[in-house]
Design an enzyme around this catalytic site. Structure first.
Site, PDB file in Angstrom:
ATOM      1  N   GLY A  35      -8.142  12.792 -79.702  1.00  0.00           N
ATOM      2  CA  GLY A  35      -7.730  11.254 -79.264  1.00  0.00           C
ATOM      3  C   GLY A  35      -7.592  11.318 -77.708  1.00  0.00           C
TER       4      GLY A  35
ATOM      5  N   GLY B  69      -7.004   9.051 -75.658  1.00  0.00           N
ATOM      6  CA  GLY B  69      -6.380   7.600 -75.142  1.00  0.00           C
ATOM      7  C   GLY B  69      -5.258   7.946 -74.276  1.00  0.00           C
TER       8      GLY B  69
ATOM      9  N   VAL C 229      -1.865   8.375 -75.373  1.00  0.00           N
ATOM     10  CA  VAL C 229      -1.007   9.321 -75.774  1.00  0.00           C
ATOM     11  C   VAL C 229      -1.665  10.555 -75.605  1.00  0.00           C
ATOM     12  CG1 VAL C 229       0.511  10.240 -77.492  1.00  0.00           C
ATOM     13  CG2 VAL C 229       0.202   7.884 -77.130  1.00  0.00           C
TER      14      VAL C 229
ATOM     15  N   ASP D  27     -12.671  13.339 -78.399  1.00  0.00           N
ATOM     16  CA  ASP D  27     -12.579  11.900 -78.833  1.00  0.00           C
ATOM     17  C   ASP D  27     -13.898  11.386 -79.427  1.00  0.00           C
ATOM     18  OD1 ASP D  27     -10.334   9.364 -77.809  1.00  0.00           O
ATOM     19  OD2 ASP D  27     -12.476   8.788 -78.236  1.00  0.00           O
TER      20      ASP D  27
ATOM     21  N   ARG E 177      -0.310  -0.223 -81.577  1.00  0.00           N
ATOM     22  CA  ARG E 177       0.295  -1.512 -81.988  1.00  0.00           C
ATOM     23  C   ARG E 177       0.161  -2.524 -80.842  1.00  0.00           C
ATOM     24  NH1 ARG E 177       6.336  -1.789 -83.597  1.00  0.00           N
ATOM     25  NH2 ARG E 177       6.575  -0.212 -82.132  1.00  0.00           N
TER      26      ARG E 177
ATOM     27  N   ARG F 136       4.082  -0.949 -87.330  1.00  0.00           N
ATOM     28  CA  ARG F 136       3.515   0.170 -87.374  1.00  0.00           C
ATOM     29  C   ARG F 136       2.672   0.264 -88.516  1.00  0.00           C
ATOM     30  NH1 ARG F 136       8.471   1.611 -84.947  1.00  0.00           N
ATOM     31  NH2 ARG F 136       8.273   2.608 -82.815  1.00  0.00           N
TER      32      ARG F 136
ATOM     33  N   ASN G 110       0.366   6.733 -86.036  1.00  0.00           N
ATOM     34  CA  ASN G 110       1.194   5.580 -86.741  1.00  0.00           C
ATOM     35  C   ASN G 110       0.324   4.903 -87.763  1.00  0.00           C
ATOM     36  OD1 ASN G 110       3.811   5.551 -85.600  1.00  0.00           O
ATOM     37  ND2 ASN G 110       3.174   4.382 -83.697  1.00  0.00           N
TER      38      ASN G 110
ATOM     39  N   HIS H 142      10.085   6.573 -88.363  1.00  0.00           N
ATOM     40  CA  HIS H 142       9.763   6.328 -86.860  1.00  0.00           C
ATOM     41  C   HIS H 142       9.415   4.689 -87.403  1.00  0.00           C
ATOM     42  CE1 HIS H 142       8.415   5.933 -83.133  1.00  0.00           C
ATOM     43  NE2 HIS H 142       7.252   5.946 -83.304  1.00  0.00           N
TER      44      HIS H 142
HETATM   45  O1  TXD Z   1       6.149   8.589 -81.819  1.00  0.00           O
HETATM   46  C1  TXD Z   1       5.041   8.578 -82.019  1.00  0.00           C
HETATM   47  N1  TXD Z   1       4.591   9.128 -83.180  1.00  0.00           N
HETATM   48  C2  TXD Z   1       3.918   7.541 -81.652  1.00  0.00           C
HETATM   49  C3  TXD Z   1       2.809   7.089 -82.258  1.00  0.00           C
HETATM   50  C4  TXD Z   1       4.365   7.085 -80.327  1.00  0.00           C
HETATM   51  C5  TXD Z   1       3.322   6.132 -79.556  1.00  0.00           C
HETATM   52  C6  TXD Z   1       2.007   5.871 -80.046  1.00  0.00           C
HETATM   53  N2  TXD Z   1       1.831   6.316 -81.472  1.00  0.00           N
HETATM   54  C7  TXD Z   1       0.473   6.272 -82.079  1.00  0.00           C
HETATM   55  O2  TXD Z   1      -0.436   6.886 -81.333  1.00  0.00           O
HETATM   56  C8  TXD Z   1      -0.080   4.810 -81.742  1.00  0.00           C
HETATM   57  O3  TXD Z   1       0.469   3.755 -82.811  1.00  0.00           O
HETATM   58  C9  TXD Z   1      -1.383   5.133 -82.259  1.00  0.00           C
HETATM   59  O4  TXD Z   1      -1.664   5.298 -83.709  1.00  0.00           O
HETATM   60  C10 TXD Z   1      -1.664   6.616 -81.726  1.00  0.00           C
HETATM   61  C11 TXD Z   1      -2.365   6.701 -80.546  1.00  0.00           C
HETATM   62  O5  TXD Z   1      -1.976   5.813 -79.315  1.00  0.00           O
HETATM   63  P1  TXD Z   1      -2.607   5.416 -78.105  1.00  0.00           P
HETATM   64  O6  TXD Z   1      -1.736   4.794 -77.199  1.00  0.00           O
HETATM   65  O7  TXD Z   1      -2.913   6.943 -77.468  1.00  0.00           O
HETATM   66  O8  TXD Z   1      -3.930   4.657 -78.643  1.00  0.00           O
HETATM   67  P2  TXD Z   1      -5.365   4.737 -77.655  1.00  0.00           P
HETATM   68  O9  TXD Z   1      -4.961   4.657 -75.978  1.00  0.00           O
HETATM   69  O10 TXD Z   1      -5.969   3.479 -78.158  1.00  0.00           O
HETATM   70  O11 TXD Z   1      -5.912   5.900 -77.957  1.00  0.00           O
HETATM   71  C12 TXD Z   1      -6.541   6.288 -79.110  1.00  0.00           C
HETATM   72  C13 TXD Z   1      -7.676   7.113 -78.718  1.00  0.00           C
HETATM   73  C14 TXD Z   1      -8.885   6.323 -78.373  1.00  0.00           C
HETATM   74  O12 TXD Z   1      -9.402   7.077 -77.131  1.00  0.00           O
HETATM   75  C15 TXD Z   1      -9.802   6.364 -79.348  1.00  0.00           C
HETATM   76  O13 TXD Z   1     -11.202   6.521 -79.107  1.00  0.00           O
HETATM   77  C16 TXD Z   1      -9.713   7.771 -80.138  1.00  0.00           C
HETATM   78  O14 TXD Z   1      -8.267   7.591 -80.274  1.00  0.00           O
HETATM   79  N3  TXD Z   1     -10.224   7.617 -81.699  1.00  0.00           N
HETATM   80  C17 TXD Z   1     -10.635   8.923 -82.335  1.00  0.00           C
HETATM   81  N4  TXD Z   1     -10.753  10.064 -81.709  1.00  0.00           N
HETATM   82  C18 TXD Z   1     -11.259  10.978 -82.324  1.00  0.00           C
HETATM   83  N5  TXD Z   1     -11.474  11.080 -83.631  1.00  0.00           N
HETATM   84  C19 TXD Z   1     -11.589   9.808 -84.207  1.00  0.00           C
HETATM   85  N6  TXD Z   1     -12.028   9.629 -85.437  1.00  0.00           N
HETATM   86  C20 TXD Z   1     -11.101   8.648 -83.361  1.00  0.00           C
HETATM   87  N7  TXD Z   1     -10.990   7.282 -83.602  1.00  0.00           N
HETATM   88  C21 TXD Z   1     -10.475   6.690 -82.460  1.00  0.00           C
END
Ligand code: TXD
Length: 307
Positions: free
Chosen positions: A7, A9, A11, A31, A80, A86, A118, A172
């Site tokens: 990922g 994105g 985080v 990604d 979210r 979540r 999440n 969480h």
């Molecule tokens: O405390 C905690 N655990 C958390 C969790 C704190 C903050 C965010 N938290 C969770 O992390 C949030 O609720 C999300 O479920 C994840 C990722 O959050 P982020 O803010 O990084 O989301 P983005 O910016 O949308 O990035 C997600 C990326 C994006 O680039 C997608 O293209 C990619 O995930 N993605 C994938 N990558 C690889 N493989 C697959 N299958 C895939 N699907 C989507």
């Protein structure tokens, strides 16, 4: 050490960047979006000439590049938006986790898995079951982040940001369990320094910490502190730090709980969760932890594992 961040994105990118700065090992950023991890990896390596690191960061869309990773941090999935809990993310993120875990098991069968996606406690359990790995090698990042948020709110109430420790257990989510009795300023519990209303206020703000940021950003959720927390945990494994960190761990009888992933302090090192630390909880604290764990269990029981 080879550390893969799945990922690229918000985080994942922050996590990869922090790992590069920490020089914890070579980093692979993967990604599904073509060009995204490659572009971010180049940008980060160029920043290295300003920041003073020379860590190799490989951006890719191909799991072959993740082969034989020692640590894998999974941040992929939906985040979210305002008004969402979540738990609203479960079905889509479960699908994403399933596809990723399959690839990780194939290419890095000996890796330590750190889940960030999440709803955290549920996704970590799901990843554990799908991977077939020993439970010590699969854990989740969230209690460290929740504790950092609580530290911030304690500092705000005390007007002093030094020597603050915060203890947060449980899931969480809404049933997170901040423990004021074990949260201290210069070694003194906050229950002895602040009045009950102030303490209660800190607990509520901590539980609402993620939602507050989602409400302000409007387009996604927090990522600086989450990415830093995930990198801190990956570093603890890569450098075999054996540091006690609030971790979403699989319990096998500790705290009177079993077959559930929930936040508790744990010693994190090269073996993953090397020891779960059992705090001496009072009856209401233990009940809050059990309520939190039971809510996670209920959701996990309804999740069906893909064939
Ligand atoms: O405390 C905690 N655990 C958390 C969790 C704190 C903050 C965010 N938290 C969770 O992390 C949030 O609720 C999300 O479920 C994840 C990722 O959050 P982020 O803010 O990084 O989301 P983005 O910016 O949308 O990035 C997600 C990326 C994006 O680039 C997608 O293209 C990619 O995930 N993605 C994938 N990558 C690889 N493989 C697959 N299958 C895939 N699907 C989507």
């Amino acid at each position: 050490m080879k550390i893969t961040v799945v990922g690229a994105g918000n985080v994942g990118a922050q996590c990869a960047y922090r790992l590069a700065q920490k020089q914890a090992g070579e980093v692979v950023l993967i990604d599904v979006v073509a060009g995204l991890p490659q572009g971010k990896a180049l940008d980060m390596m160029q920043a290295g000439f300003i920041e003073g690191f020379s860590t190799k960061i490989k951006g890719t869309n191909d799991y072959k590049d993740t082969k034989d990773s020692n640590v894998v941090v999974i941040t992929a999935g939906l985040a979210r938006k305002p008004g969402m809990s979540r738990d609203d993310l479960i079905s889509k993120n479960a699908e994403i986790i399933a596809s990723i875990v399959k690839n990780i098991v194939q290419y890095s069968p000996k890796a330590i898995l750190i889940i960030v996606t999440n709803p955290l406690d549920v996704m970590t359990y799901f990843a554990y079951k799908l991977s077939g790995f020993d439970h010590r090698r699969v854990f989740g990042m969230a209690p460290l982040l929740d504790a950092a948020r609580m530290q911030y709110f304690i500092a705000e109430a005390c007007g002093d940001a030094n020597n603050i420790y915060a203890e947060v257990l449980g899931s969480h989510g809404d049933l997170m369990v901040p423990v004021p009795r074990f949260s201290t300023v210069k070694g003194k519990p906050i229950t002895e320094i602040l009045n009950p209303e102030q303490v209660n206020n800190i607990e509520q703000k901590t539980k609402n910490g993620g939602a507050e940021i989602v409400g302000l950003l409007k387009t996604g959720s927090a990522y600086y502190a989450p990415g830093s927390a995930a990198a801190h945990m990956a570093e603890a494994v890569a450098k075999d730090k054996k540091e006690v960190i609030g971790t979403c761990c699989y319990l096998t009888g500790e705290y009177g709980l079993s077959d559930v992933y929930i936040g508790v302090p744990a010693k994190i090192g090269r073996g993953g969760v090397e020891e779960v630390i059992e705090l001496d909880l009072l009856a209401p604290e233990k009940k809050a932890l059990h309520d939190s764990a039971n809510a996670v269990k209920e959701i996990c029981e309804k999740l069906t594992l893909p064939k």
